[in-house]
Scaffold this motif. Structure first.
Motif, PDB file in Angstrom:
ATOM      1  N   GLY A 105      44.811  30.762  41.790  1.00  0.00           N
ATOM      2  CA  GLY A 105      45.908  31.647  42.170  1.00  0.00           C
ATOM      3  C   GLY A 105      46.573  32.344  40.999  1.00  0.00           C
ATOM      4  N   ARG A 106      46.337  31.866  39.777  1.00  0.00           N
ATOM      5  CA  ARG A 106      46.934  32.476  38.583  1.00  0.00           C
ATOM      6  C   ARG A 106      46.020  33.499  37.916  1.00  0.00           C
ATOM      7  N   MET A 107      44.772  33.572  38.357  1.00  0.00           N
ATOM      8  CA  MET A 107      43.834  34.516  37.745  1.00  0.00           C
ATOM      9  C   MET A 107      44.180  35.936  38.184  1.00  0.00           C
ATOM     10  N   GLN A 108      44.363  36.825  37.196  1.00  0.00           N
ATOM     11  CA  GLN A 108      44.652  38.210  37.514  1.00  0.00           C
ATOM     12  C   GLN A 108      43.374  39.036  37.574  1.00  0.00           C
ATOM     13  N   TYR A 109      42.522  38.861  36.586  1.00  0.00           N
ATOM     14  CA  TYR A 109      41.215  39.519  36.643  1.00  0.00           C
ATOM     15  C   TYR A 109      40.226  38.746  35.792  1.00  0.00           C
ATOM     16  N   ILE A 110      38.969  38.952  36.101  1.00  0.00           N
ATOM     17  CA  ILE A 110      37.876  38.257  35.432  1.00  0.00           C
ATOM     18  C   ILE A 110      37.001  39.304  34.768  1.00  0.00           C
ATOM     19  N   GLU A 111      36.724  39.092  33.496  1.00  0.00           N
ATOM     20  CA  GLU A 111      35.947  40.046  32.714  1.00  0.00           C
ATOM     21  C   GLU A 111      34.629  39.397  32.284  1.00  0.00           C
ATOM     22  N   VAL A 112      33.538  40.140  32.403  1.00  0.00           N
ATOM     23  CA  VAL A 112      32.233  39.682  31.955  1.00  0.00           C
ATOM     24  C   VAL A 112      31.764  40.643  30.878  1.00  0.00           C
ATOM     25  N   ASP A 113      31.412  40.104  29.711  1.00  0.00           N
ATOM     26  CA  ASP A 113      30.914  40.973  28.649  1.00  0.00           C
ATOM     27  C   ASP A 113      29.793  40.283  27.876  1.00  0.00           C
ATOM     28  N   ALA A 114      28.995  41.101  27.221  1.00  0.00           N
ATOM     29  CA  ALA A 114      27.888  40.601  26.408  1.00  0.00           C
ATOM     30  C   ALA A 114      27.656  41.574  25.264  1.00  0.00           C
ATOM     31  N   THR A 125      29.627  36.376  28.453  1.00  0.00           N
ATOM     32  CA  THR A 125      30.861  35.596  28.345  1.00  0.00           C
ATOM     33  C   THR A 125      31.782  36.004  29.473  1.00  0.00           C
ATOM     34  N   ILE A 126      32.318  35.013  30.175  1.00  0.00           N
ATOM     35  CA  ILE A 126      33.281  35.268  31.244  1.00  0.00           C
ATOM     36  C   ILE A 126      34.663  34.961  30.688  1.00  0.00           C
ATOM     37  N   THR A 127      35.566  35.942  30.771  1.00  0.00           N
ATOM     38  CA  THR A 127      36.935  35.749  30.313  1.00  0.00           C
ATOM     39  C   THR A 127      37.852  35.815  31.520  1.00  0.00           C
ATOM     40  N   LEU A 128      38.684  34.791  31.664  1.00  0.00           N
ATOM     41  CA  LEU A 128      39.634  34.703  32.771  1.00  0.00           C
ATOM     42  C   LEU A 128      41.004  35.104  32.250  1.00  0.00           C
ATOM     43  N   HIS A 129      41.576  36.145  32.802  1.00  0.00           N
ATOM     44  CA  HIS A 129      42.890  36.608  32.375  1.00  0.00           C
ATOM     45  C   HIS A 129      43.930  36.164  33.394  1.00  0.00           C
ATOM     46  N   THR A 130      45.015  35.595  32.883  1.00  0.00           N
ATOM     47  CA  THR A 130      46.108  35.142  33.725  1.00  0.00           C
ATOM     48  C   THR A 130      47.373  35.888  33.337  1.00  0.00           C
ATOM     49  N   ALA A 131      48.465  35.581  34.015  1.00  0.00           N
ATOM     50  CA  ALA A 131      49.729  36.245  33.723  1.00  0.00           C
ATOM     51  C   ALA A 131      50.213  35.929  32.310  1.00  0.00           C
ATOM     52  N   SER A 132      49.904  34.752  31.824  1.00  0.00           N
ATOM     53  CA  SER A 132      50.301  34.355  30.479  1.00  0.00           C
ATOM     54  C   SER A 132      49.154  34.618  29.513  1.00  0.00           C
ATOM     55  N   ALA A 133      49.423  35.393  28.470  1.00  0.00           N
ATOM     56  CA  ALA A 133      48.369  35.723  27.506  1.00  0.00           C
ATOM     57  C   ALA A 133      47.831  34.484  26.804  1.00  0.00           C
ATOM     58  N   SER A 134      48.664  33.463  26.648  1.00  0.00           N
ATOM     59  CA  SER A 134      48.232  32.262  25.939  1.00  0.00           C
ATOM     60  C   SER A 134      47.343  31.365  26.794  1.00  0.00           C
ATOM     61  N   SER A 135      47.279  31.624  28.090  1.00  0.00           N
ATOM     62  CA  SER A 135      46.474  30.754  28.952  1.00  0.00           C
ATOM     63  C   SER A 135      45.133  31.374  29.355  1.00  0.00           C
ATOM     64  N   ASP A 136      44.778  32.492  28.740  1.00  0.00           N
ATOM     65  CA  ASP A 136      43.467  33.068  29.024  1.00  0.00           C
ATOM     66  C   ASP A 136      42.385  32.091  28.566  1.00  0.00           C
ATOM     67  N   ALA A 137      41.299  32.031  29.312  1.00  0.00           N
ATOM     68  CA  ALA A 137      40.206  31.109  28.992  1.00  0.00           C
ATOM     69  C   ALA A 137      38.898  31.872  29.066  1.00  0.00           C
ATOM     70  N   GLU A 138      37.884  31.347  28.372  1.00  0.00           N
ATOM     71  CA  GLU A 138      36.581  31.998  28.424  1.00  0.00           C
ATOM     72  C   GLU A 138      35.470  30.960  28.486  1.00  0.00           C
ATOM     73  N   ILE A 139      34.377  31.397  29.107  1.00  0.00           N
ATOM     74  CA  ILE A 139      33.172  30.582  29.209  1.00  0.00           C
ATOM     75  C   ILE A 139      32.046  31.394  28.570  1.00  0.00           C
ATOM     76  N   PRO A 140      31.634  31.031  27.356  1.00  0.00           N
ATOM     77  CA  PRO A 140      30.537  31.757  26.722  1.00  0.00           C
ATOM     78  C   PRO A 140      29.187  31.221  27.185  1.00  0.00           C
ATOM     79  N   GLY A 141      28.143  32.030  27.047  1.00  0.00           N
ATOM     80  CA  GLY A 141      26.786  31.546  27.262  1.00  0.00           C
ATOM     81  C   GLY A 141      26.363  31.346  28.700  1.00  0.00           C
TER      82      GLY A 141
END
Length: 165
Positions: A105-114, A125-141
């Protein structure tokens, strides 16, 4: 009376962990070779031309490169993710472990890049963007086909969780 811990704070009940692609090792090794190989060659040239203490520069770069080439194949298998009922769990690290839980519910948008090396190896790499810039997470590979499916699944889940707010 002794207290025994049966589980680690990094273990999640009912979590099925998905490991990232081992092709991430190849990508990270190539990035290390490119980013440190050029300064290493420049340092060797400086050492040959000027000699003396300038040989310290390529020596330090070579040690750093050797350390990274040893470290990368050990780091990548420790990266994984698990889709839970209400959140996405991402784990990283062997010695310095990290567990990140991102509520859908906190995910604002999901970005996929290579980048070019990752794309050639079929991973993203999948990057998960949330309302808080410090809580963004990514899954590489993540393999590119799985990254596309995961992006769509996470988008659907995040929209359904937002609808309930």
């Amino acid at each position: 009376m002794a207290i025994t811990m049966t589980s680690s704070p990094f273990d999640l009940d009912g979590a099925t962990w998905v490991s990232v692609s081992r092709r991430l090792i190849t990508v990270r090794v190539w990035i290390c070779l490119i980013s440190l190989g050029i300064p290493l060659l420049a340092g060797i040239v400086l050492g040959v031309v000027f000699g003396g203490w300038l040989w310290i520069v390529p020596g330090v770069i070579a040690l750093l490169l050797a350390w990274l080439l040893w470290l990368v194949p050990r780091q990548v298998p420790a990266i994984g993710y698990a889709e839970l009922d209400d959140e996405l769990a991402i784990r990283k690290g062997i010695m310095f472990r990290t567990l990140t839980l991102v509520p859908y519910g906190r995910m604002q948008y999901i970005e996929v890049d290579a980048g070019p090396v990752a794309h050639k190896n079929g991973i993203a790499t999948i990057t998960l963007h949330t309302a808080s810039a410090s809580s963004d997470a990514e899954i590489p590979g993540v393999p590119e086909a799985e990254a596309s499916r995961l992006r769509d699944r996470l988008t659907r889940r995040s929209e359904s969780m937002l609808a309930g707010l």
